[in-house]
Design a protein around this motif. Structure first.
Motif, PDB file in Angstrom:
ATOM      1  N   ASN A  34       0.869  -1.200  -0.082  1.00 44.01           N
ATOM      2  CA  ASN A  34       0.002  -0.092  -0.105  1.00 44.01           C
ATOM      3  C   ASN A  34       0.779   1.360   0.030  1.00 44.01           C
ATOM      4  OD1 ASN A  34      -2.289  -1.635   0.059  1.00 44.01           O
ATOM      5  ND2 ASN A  34      -2.471  -1.560   2.308  1.00 44.01           N
ATOM      6  N   ASP A  35       1.981   1.213   0.733  1.00 42.93           N
ATOM      7  CA  ASP A  35       2.649   2.481   0.884  1.00 42.93           C
ATOM      8  C   ASP A  35       3.445   2.623  -0.582  1.00 42.93           C
ATOM      9  OD1 ASP A  35       2.245   2.761   3.502  1.00 42.93           O
ATOM     10  OD2 ASP A  35       4.065   1.874   4.278  1.00 42.93           O
ATOM     11  N   LEU A  36       3.936   1.423  -1.316  1.00 42.68           N
ATOM     12  CA  LEU A  36       4.445   1.519  -2.340  1.00 42.68           C
ATOM     13  C   LEU A  36       3.722   2.258  -3.413  1.00 42.68           C
ATOM     14  CD1 LEU A  36       7.285   1.261  -3.802  1.00 42.68           C
ATOM     15  CD2 LEU A  36       6.155  -1.202  -4.495  1.00 42.68           C
ATOM     16  N   MET A  40       4.140   5.394  -5.492  1.00 46.30           N
ATOM     17  CA  MET A  40       4.023   5.734  -7.053  1.00 46.30           C
ATOM     18  C   MET A  40       3.082   6.530  -7.723  1.00 46.30           C
ATOM     19  SD  MET A  40       6.195   3.652  -8.292  1.00 46.30           S
ATOM     20  CE  MET A  40       5.946   3.291 -10.041  1.00 46.30           C
ATOM     21  N   ASP A  41       1.811   6.449  -6.923  1.00 47.85           N
ATOM     22  CA  ASP A  41       0.637   7.523  -7.196  1.00 47.85           C
ATOM     23  C   ASP A  41       1.151   8.899  -7.253  1.00 47.85           C
ATOM     24  OD1 ASP A  41      -1.102   5.580  -7.944  1.00 47.85           O
ATOM     25  OD2 ASP A  41      -2.035   5.591  -6.106  1.00 47.85           O
ATOM     26  N   LYS A  42       2.008   9.140  -6.257  1.00 43.59           N
ATOM     27  CA  LYS A  42       2.405  10.518  -5.891  1.00 43.59           C
ATOM     28  C   LYS A  42       3.434  10.781  -7.088  1.00 43.59           C
ATOM     29  CE  LYS A  42       2.768  11.988  -1.613  1.00 43.59           C
ATOM     30  NZ  LYS A  42       3.338  12.200  -0.326  1.00 43.59           N
ATOM     31  N   GLN A  46       3.130  13.913  -9.852  1.00 39.26           N
ATOM     32  CA  GLN A  46       4.142  14.958  -9.953  1.00 39.26           C
ATOM     33  C   GLN A  46       4.820  14.987 -11.400  1.00 39.26           C
ATOM     34  OE1 GLN A  46       6.927  13.961  -6.785  1.00 39.26           O
ATOM     35  NE2 GLN A  46       5.610  14.967  -5.064  1.00 39.26           N
ATOM     36  N   ASN A  47       4.848  13.805 -11.817  1.00 40.54           N
ATOM     37  CA  ASN A  47       5.240  13.778 -13.351  1.00 40.54           C
ATOM     38  C   ASN A  47       4.337  14.276 -14.312  1.00 40.54           C
ATOM     39  OD1 ASN A  47       7.125  12.968 -15.362  1.00 40.54           O
ATOM     40  ND2 ASN A  47       5.623  11.098 -15.802  1.00 40.54           N
ATOM     41  N   GLU A  48       2.881  14.327 -13.849  1.00 38.63           N
ATOM     42  CA  GLU A  48       1.950  14.871 -14.945  1.00 38.63           C
ATOM     43  C   GLU A  48       2.024  16.331 -14.689  1.00 38.63           C
ATOM     44  OE1 GLU A  48      -1.511  12.844 -13.669  1.00 38.63           O
ATOM     45  OE2 GLU A  48      -1.114  11.139 -14.708  1.00 38.63           O
TER      46      GLU A  48
END
Length: 58
Positions: A34-36, A40-42, A46-48
């Motif tokens: 879940n943490d990973l 990854m979502d964050k 940020q990339n977007e």
């Protein structure tokens, strides 16, 4: 007879501890997953945002 009963009790305790460890390890792995996933979502967000900023600068 006492030795047999004691051995059975020790085995039951050992089995219970084994199952407990399995459950704890499973919970830890699930929590790490879940943490990973959250990290990854964050990163994706940020990339977007960076891509949008770069497009705006052009």
């Amino acid at each position: 007879m006492k030795k047999v009963v004691l051995t059975l009790q020790e085995n039951q305790i050992s089995f219970a501890l084994f199952i407990r460890r399995l459950l704890i390890n499973s919970a830890v792995k699930a929590n790490n997953s879940n943490d990973l996933g959250e990290k990854m979502d964050k990163l994706i967000e940020q990339n977007e945002q960076l891509l949008l900023l770069l497009k705006e600068q052009k």
